[in-house]
Design an enzyme around this catalytic site. Structure first.
Site, short mmCIF file in Angstrom:
data_model
loop_
_atom_site.label_atom_id
_atom_site.label_comp_id
_atom_site.label_asym_id
_atom_site.label_seq_id
_atom_site.Cartn_x
_atom_site.Cartn_y
_atom_site.Cartn_z
N HIS A 1 -4.38 1.94 7.72
CA HIS A 1 -3.27 3.05 8.38
C HIS A 1 -2.93 4.31 6.31
O HIS A 1 -2.63 5.00 6.39
CB HIS A 1 -2.37 1.78 6.88
CG HIS A 1 -0.76 1.59 7.62
ND1 HIS A 1 0.07 1.18 8.02
CD2 HIS A 1 0.10 2.52 6.44
CE1 HIS A 1 1.30 1.13 7.73
NE2 HIS A 1 1.22 2.37 6.89
N GLU A 2 -3.19 3.59 5.15
CA GLU A 2 -3.48 4.44 3.78
C GLU A 2 -4.03 5.82 4.32
O GLU A 2 -3.61 6.63 4.00
CB GLU A 2 -3.30 3.56 2.61
CG GLU A 2 -2.34 2.35 2.42
CD GLU A 2 -0.72 2.75 2.59
OE1 GLU A 2 -0.80 3.28 2.58
OE2 GLU A 2 -0.28 1.33 2.97
N GLY B 1 0.73 -1.20 0.12
CA GLY B 1 0.28 0.13 -0.11
C GLY B 1 1.18 1.46 0.05
O GLY B 1 1.81 1.17 0.39
N CYS C 1 5.50 0.53 7.53
CA CYS C 1 4.90 1.25 6.45
C CYS C 1 6.41 1.63 5.53
O CYS C 1 7.39 1.91 6.59
CB CYS C 1 5.35 2.78 7.09
SG CYS C 1 4.65 4.46 6.76
N LEU C 2 6.16 1.69 4.46
CA LEU C 2 7.77 2.42 3.69
C LEU C 2 8.17 4.04 4.15
O LEU C 2 9.24 3.43 3.76
CB LEU C 2 7.09 2.24 2.16
CG LEU C 2 6.21 1.25 1.39
CD1 LEU C 2 5.98 1.25 0.11
CD2 LEU C 2 7.23 -0.17 1.80
N HIS D 1 -2.75 8.34 6.42
CA HIS D 1 -1.75 9.30 5.54
C HIS D 1 -2.01 10.01 4.70
O HIS D 1 -1.03 11.27 4.78
CB HIS D 1 -0.68 8.41 4.48
CG HIS D 1 0.45 7.33 5.01
ND1 HIS D 1 1.63 7.63 5.58
CD2 HIS D 1 0.45 5.47 5.15
CE1 HIS D 1 2.61 6.35 5.87
NE2 HIS D 1 1.84 5.90 5.20
N GLN E 1 3.29 9.99 0.41
CA GLN E 1 4.49 8.92 0.35
C GLN E 1 5.67 9.34 -0.53
O GLN E 1 6.46 8.83 -0.76
CB GLN E 1 4.34 7.51 0.93
CG GLN E 1 3.68 7.25 2.21
CD GLN E 1 3.85 5.99 2.02
OE1 GLN E 1 2.33 5.27 2.14
NE2 GLN E 1 4.54 5.32 3.62
NI NI Z 1 2.32 3.33 5.54
#
Ligand code: NI
Length: 183
Positions: free
Chosen positions: A150-151, A60, A108-109, A154, A65
């Site tokens: 989660h996304e 995701g 998380c990336l 963001h 990001q």
């Molecule tokens: Ni994330």
């Protein structure tokens, strides 16, 4: 969110892998703006986000990001060896939460190699615009429900570490702040 096993998919052409925004970059705390129309520029952004996510590899990714503060996120929960199943959510909105919760170990990336268990509502209903420009409503549970929450966080400048203890969160932020200064 990152994917634990390595997955590399040649999803298409003309896509660009973008640099990821990493903690403690203040951009991650910015609230993303709603998208007004689904045009070719937006679809290119969606493709670039997917390419960046596959390369990471992750399951995701939110626009912010890669430094784009717009309300768009991409998800692909296909496992290694399965056909890619990219999903694009534009202006996603959670319209219903279940009372029942579920716990997943999240990552998380933008916070590489840090994982922690987070409890979130187990089932959610999400209204969003798809890449076809039309409104869709999906009911999600399991990993999709967690990943969507989660996304969507963001898009509101919220990170999964905001859902863990303050002590743990401060330790992670300190570690990443130190690492960023060392560069
Ligand atoms: Ni994330």
């Amino acid at each position: 969110m990152p994917v634990p096993s390595l997955k590399k998919i040649g999803y298409g052409e003309r896509m660009t892998i973008k640099p990821l925004i990493i903690l403690p970059d203040p951009l991650l705390r910015q609230v993303s703006a709603p998208i007004e129309r689904v045009d070719s520029e937006l679809l290119t952004l969606a493709d670039d986000m997917l390419e960046t996510m596959y390369d990471a590899p992750g399951i995701g990714l939110a626009g912010i990001q890669i430094g784009v503060p717009r309300r768009i996120l991409v998800i692909d929960l296909a496992r290694e060896g399965e056909e890619p199943a990219p999903q694009v959510f534009i202006n996603p909105e959670i319209v219903k939460f279940s009372e029942e919760g579920s716990v997943y170990e999240e990552g998380c990336l933008s916070i590489p190699e840090y994982y922690a268990e987070v409890e979130r509502p187990a089932t959610i209903t999400v209204r969003h615009i798809g890449r076809d420009g039309k409104e869709h409503v999906v009911e999600a549970d399991g990993l999709l429900a967690t990943c969507l929450q989660h996304e969507i966080d963001h898009l509101n400048g919220v990170l999964f570490i905001d859902h863990i203890s303050r002590l743990k969160r401060e330790m992670v932020i300190k570690k990443f702040t130190k690492a960023a200064k060392g560069k």
